[in-house]
Design a protein around this motif. Structure first.
Motif, PDB file in Angstrom:
ATOM      1  N   LEU A 402       0.821  -1.212   0.000  1.00 34.79           N
ATOM      2  CA  LEU A 402       0.000   0.000   0.000  1.00 34.79           C
ATOM      3  C   LEU A 402       0.856   1.264   0.000  1.00 34.79           C
ATOM      4  N   SER A 403       1.985   1.213   0.674  1.00 33.84           N
ATOM      5  CA  SER A 403       2.883   2.373   0.675  1.00 33.84           C
ATOM      6  C   SER A 403       3.382   2.668  -0.737  1.00 33.84           C
ATOM      7  N   LYS A 404       3.750   1.623  -1.457  1.00 34.14           N
ATOM      8  CA  LYS A 404       4.215   1.780  -2.845  1.00 34.14           C
ATOM      9  C   LYS A 404       3.085   2.308  -3.725  1.00 34.14           C
ATOM     10  N   TRP A 405       1.895   1.767  -3.544  1.00 34.64           N
ATOM     11  CA  TRP A 405       0.746   2.211  -4.334  1.00 34.64           C
ATOM     12  C   TRP A 405       0.443   3.686  -4.063  1.00 34.64           C
ATOM     13  N   ALA A 406       0.519   4.095  -2.793  1.00 33.55           N
ATOM     14  CA  ALA A 406       0.206   5.475  -2.429  1.00 33.55           C
ATOM     15  C   ALA A 406       1.184   6.450  -3.073  1.00 33.55           C
ATOM     16  N   ARG A 407       2.463   6.119  -3.057  1.00 34.27           N
ATOM     17  CA  ARG A 407       3.460   6.997  -3.708  1.00 34.27           C
ATOM     18  C   ARG A 407       3.144   7.168  -5.194  1.00 34.27           C
ATOM     19  N   ALA A 408       2.843   6.068  -5.870  1.00 36.55           N
ATOM     20  CA  ALA A 408       2.552   6.125  -7.305  1.00 36.55           C
ATOM     21  C   ALA A 408       1.273   6.912  -7.570  1.00 36.55           C
ATOM     22  N   LYS A 409       0.275   6.728  -6.725  1.00 39.24           N
ATOM     23  CA  LYS A 409      -0.990   7.431  -6.904  1.00 39.24           C
ATOM     24  C   LYS A 409      -0.814   8.936  -6.726  1.00 39.24           C
ATOM     25  N   ILE A 410      -0.081   9.333  -5.698  1.00 35.75           N
ATOM     26  CA  ILE A 410       0.164  10.757  -5.454  1.00 35.75           C
ATOM     27  C   ILE A 410       0.908  11.381  -6.626  1.00 35.75           C
ATOM     28  N   HIS A 411       1.896  10.662  -7.142  1.00 45.48           N
ATOM     29  CA  HIS A 411       2.661  11.158  -8.299  1.00 45.48           C
ATOM     30  C   HIS A 411       1.739  11.364  -9.500  1.00 45.48           C
ATOM     31  N   SER A 412       0.841  10.420  -9.721  1.00 46.49           N
ATOM     32  CA  SER A 412      -0.081  10.513 -10.845  1.00 46.49           C
ATOM     33  C   SER A 412      -1.034  11.700 -10.681  1.00 46.49           C
ATOM     34  N   VAL A 413      -1.580  11.871  -9.485  1.00 48.85           N
ATOM     35  CA  VAL A 413      -2.514  12.973  -9.229  1.00 48.85           C
ATOM     36  C   VAL A 413      -1.815  14.316  -9.392  1.00 48.85           C
ATOM     37  N   GLU A 414      -0.601  14.421  -8.896  1.00 43.93           N
ATOM     38  CA  GLU A 414       0.109  15.702  -8.983  1.00 43.93           C
ATOM     39  C   GLU A 414       0.492  16.038 -10.417  1.00 43.93           C
ATOM     40  N   ASN A 415       0.682  15.037 -11.254  1.00 41.11           N
ATOM     41  CA  ASN A 415       0.947  15.300 -12.672  1.00 41.11           C
ATOM     42  C   ASN A 415      -0.297  15.826 -13.376  1.00 41.11           C
ATOM     43  N   GLU A 416      -1.465  15.417 -12.920  1.00 41.31           N
ATOM     44  CA  GLU A 416      -2.719  15.835 -13.528  1.00 41.31           C
ATOM     45  C   GLU A 416      -3.211  17.177 -12.984  1.00 41.31           C
ATOM     46  N   ALA A 417      -2.835  17.487 -11.753  1.00 45.63           N
ATOM     47  CA  ALA A 417      -3.392  18.659 -11.055  1.00 45.63           C
ATOM     48  C   ALA A 417      -3.239  19.975 -11.816  1.00 45.63           C
ATOM     49  N   PRO A 418      -2.092  20.243 -12.488  1.00 46.00           N
ATOM     50  CA  PRO A 418      -1.948  21.539 -13.185  1.00 46.00           C
ATOM     51  C   PRO A 418      -2.976  21.775 -14.287  1.00 46.00           C
ATOM     52  N   LYS A 419      -3.674  20.759 -14.716  1.00 52.58           N
ATOM     53  CA  LYS A 419      -4.674  20.913 -15.774  1.00 52.58           C
ATOM     54  C   LYS A 419      -5.952  21.588 -15.273  1.00 52.58           C
ATOM     55  N   TYR A 420      -6.082  21.683 -13.946  1.00 50.15           N
ATOM     56  CA  TYR A 420      -7.327  22.177 -13.368  1.00 50.15           C
ATOM     57  C   TYR A 420      -7.167  23.605 -12.863  1.00 50.15           C
ATOM     58  N   SER A 421      -8.244  24.357 -12.956  1.00 48.84           N
ATOM     59  CA  SER A 421      -8.258  25.714 -12.415  1.00 48.84           C
ATOM     60  C   SER A 421      -8.273  25.633 -10.895  1.00 48.84           C
ATOM     61  N   VAL A 422      -8.044  26.768 -10.239  1.00 47.84           N
ATOM     62  CA  VAL A 422      -8.068  26.809  -8.778  1.00 47.84           C
ATOM     63  C   VAL A 422      -9.410  26.318  -8.252  1.00 47.84           C
ATOM     64  N   GLU A 423     -10.484  26.728  -8.910  1.00 45.52           N
ATOM     65  CA  GLU A 423     -11.826  26.344  -8.482  1.00 45.52           C
ATOM     66  C   GLU A 423     -12.075  24.860  -8.689  1.00 45.52           C
ATOM     67  N   GLN A 424     -11.551  24.317  -9.801  1.00 43.62           N
ATOM     68  CA  GLN A 424     -11.773  22.907 -10.126  1.00 43.62           C
ATOM     69  C   GLN A 424     -10.891  21.974  -9.298  1.00 43.62           C
ATOM     70  N   LEU A 425      -9.740  22.475  -8.864  1.00 45.45           N
ATOM     71  CA  LEU A 425      -8.756  21.602  -8.230  1.00 45.45           C
ATOM     72  C   LEU A 425      -9.278  20.980  -6.937  1.00 45.45           C
ATOM     73  N   THR A 426     -10.002  21.765  -6.142  1.00 49.74           N
ATOM     74  CA  THR A 426     -10.519  21.230  -4.875  1.00 49.74           C
ATOM     75  C   THR A 426     -11.449  20.048  -5.120  1.00 49.74           C
ATOM     76  N   GLU A 427     -12.328  20.181  -6.121  1.00 51.86           N
ATOM     77  CA  GLU A 427     -13.243  19.081  -6.451  1.00 51.86           C
ATOM     78  C   GLU A 427     -12.468  17.879  -6.975  1.00 51.86           C
ATOM     79  N   TYR A 428     -11.456  18.132  -7.801  1.00 55.02           N
ATOM     80  CA  TYR A 428     -10.643  17.042  -8.349  1.00 55.02           C
ATOM     81  C   TYR A 428      -9.945  16.267  -7.235  1.00 55.02           C
ATOM     82  N   LEU A 429      -9.305  16.989  -6.306  1.00 53.55           N
ATOM     83  CA  LEU A 429      -8.577  16.314  -5.229  1.00 53.55           C
ATOM     84  C   LEU A 429      -9.528  15.605  -4.265  1.00 53.55           C
ATOM     85  N   THR A 430     -10.718  16.164  -4.073  1.00 54.64           N
ATOM     86  CA  THR A 430     -11.719  15.482  -3.249  1.00 54.64           C
ATOM     87  C   THR A 430     -12.090  14.140  -3.868  1.00 54.64           C
TER      88      THR A 430
END
Length: 469
Positions: A402-430
């Motif tokens: 699970l630790s390995k999976w969590a690191r990979a998941k966080i990396h994936s989410v952070e790569n996608e995050a810049p595509k979202y506006s400030v308003e959209q980002l909170t919903e995306y991360l939720t």
């Protein structure tokens, strides 16, 4: 005043140049006097134009709340008859706070500045501070003003961090405290005793202190040293309890991060601030919070003699209600949670730029329900420890996976995050938090099912006929 159940914790603070990823970290095991003390985890919303007075259920501390408040993550008790005890969180300005590390002053200083019965106590600190601060230093200053106005009901160590700075504040008496900025290339471990040492009153950049503390010490002849001004020596304790309940935990944390340094686990002179021998990873912090003197004769689950196994109080306990690691770097703010006994649980990451948490963390039934995160991990810990030698390797494999999976998941989410506006980002991360919860829940339920299935073969109530009979 009644004795509350929250009075035994272990804390870790890591500066940004001491960490592997350049993040600041504050972390703590919230321990209680009882093993079963359910916790919730959710997001407190912003408030505007509020007119409200806060009254503590614990000691009737009464404070007029500010009209405006920031959104923040909150970890309160499920049963709030004794108080909220929100304990830890990260607000929308990406300021983190963990409160508190219970500490105890000596009778000499308390004689001249006693604790204030209806002053600021652990149950209220996070609630009264975290929604109103925009930096770690501001957290110390804000809480310091509350202590000056209302006094303190307890001795408490409070952790603050933002992406640049980490601060540790120790409130010792009714009105006196000091705080130190942890150097960027250093870490500290705190364990229920006053730990801060020398204070430089000419360095207000790296130290903060209560008004009049120098005069207080001089007036009542409280400094035992011939030279210098050591907060631990003046305000702290040095007792048998310290040497068996407190200092060994600091010793073990430092042993893991500075393995080449030989120290006595009962020493009263363990340094508060240390430079690690290598950069500290998230997993290193988890290892400390999960530890029980592993690979030493003092391990309660080890092979040492009974006297050694019961000599020292461990970091990870059955009465750890909420283990958390608060990670801040640039715009990243992640709160890692482990329920149950941390030794056997996985740390679940939450992006704190969110507007909600999963129902399994918001709602906690009074009795066991595996749909509740708290009860799921409590059950896992109970099952693993019941057949520790048979289950420990499977459990470690589960945690690592699970630790390995969590690191990979966080990396994936952070790569996608810049595509979202400030308003959209909170919903995306939720939404990403919900995906993470679903994965961890499924993996944990499967692991639990595997252990129970395996455990059916381990009962002592079995019988095999002797063929010679």
């Amino acid at each position: 005043m009644k004795q509350h159940k929250h009075a035994a914790c272990t804390s870790i603070l890591v500066g940004k140049k001491a960490s592997l990823d350049g993040a600041t970290y504050i972390a703590r095991n919230e321990d209680n006097y009882v093993a079963n003390w359910p916790k919730k985890f959710f997001v407190q919303p912003q408030v505007h134009n509020r007119k409200e007075t806060y009254v503590s259920p614990y000691n009737n501390l009464t404070v007029q709340l500010p009209s405006e408040g920031l959104r923040y993550t909150s970890s309160p008790d499920a049963n709030q008859d004794e108080g909220l005890y929100e304990e830890d969180g990260i607000n929308e300005k990406n300021v983190a706070m963990s409160a508190t590390e219970s500490v105890f002053a000596n009778e000499k200083v308390l004689a001249y500045d006693p604790l204030v019965e209806n002053g600021v106590a652990e149950d209220s600190i996070t609630t009264l501070v975290l929604p109103y601060i925009d930096s770690a230093r501001a957290g110390v200053e804000y809480l310091g003003k509350l202590i000056a106005k209302f006094g303190s009901a307890e001795g408490n160590g409070v952790l603050f961090s933002d992406k640049n700075e980490v601060w540790y504040m120790e409130i010792a008496t009714g009105h006196h405290f000091v705080a130190i900025r942890i150097p960027d290339d250093c870490y500290a471990v705190a364990a229920n005793q006053i730990g801060i040492e020398d204070i430089d009153f000419d360095d207000s950049k790296n130290y903060i202190w209560s008004s009049g503390i120098e005069e207080f010490v001089e007036k009542y002849n409280l400094n035992p040293d011939f030279s210098g001004w050591n907060f631990r020596h003046i305000f702290g304790t040095d007792t048998k309890k310290d040497r068996h309940y407190n200092t060994p935990r600091v010793w073990y944390g430092q042993k893991l991060l500075n393995p080449s340094i030989e120290q006595d686990p009962e020493s009263s002179d363990l340094p508060f601030i240390r430079k690690p021998e290598k950069k500290i990873s998230l997993e290193d912090i988890q290892r400390i919070l999960k530890s029980h003197y592993n690979e030493t004769k003092f391990d309660p689950l080890g092979s040492g003699n009974e006297e050694d196994k019961n000599r020292y109080r461990a970091i990870s306990l059955s009465r750890t209600a909420n283990s958390h690691i608060l990670q801040l770097k640039d715009s990243r703010a992640i709160e890692w949670k482990a329920y149950g006994i941390p030794s056997f649980s996985a740390y679940v990451p939450f992006f704190t730029n969110a507007n909600d948490t999963d129902e399994s963390y918001r709602i906690v039934p009074e009795k066991l329900d595996l749909k509740s995160a708290y009860w799921l991990y409590e059950t896992l810990a109970f099952v693993v420890e019941s057949h520790y030698q048979a289950f420990v390797e499977d459990n470690l494999d589960y945690q690592i996976k699970l630790s390995k999976w969590a690191r990979a998941k966080i990396h994936s989410v952070e790569n996608e995050a810049p595509k979202y506006s400030v308003e959209q980002l909170t919903e995306y991360l939720t939404s990403k938090n919900k995906e993470i919860i679903e994965h961890f829940d499924k993996a944990t339920q499967n692991h639990l099912a595997d252990l129970v299935t395996k455990g059916t073969e381990l009962s002592r109530l079995t019988f095999k006929m002797d063929p010679n009979l």
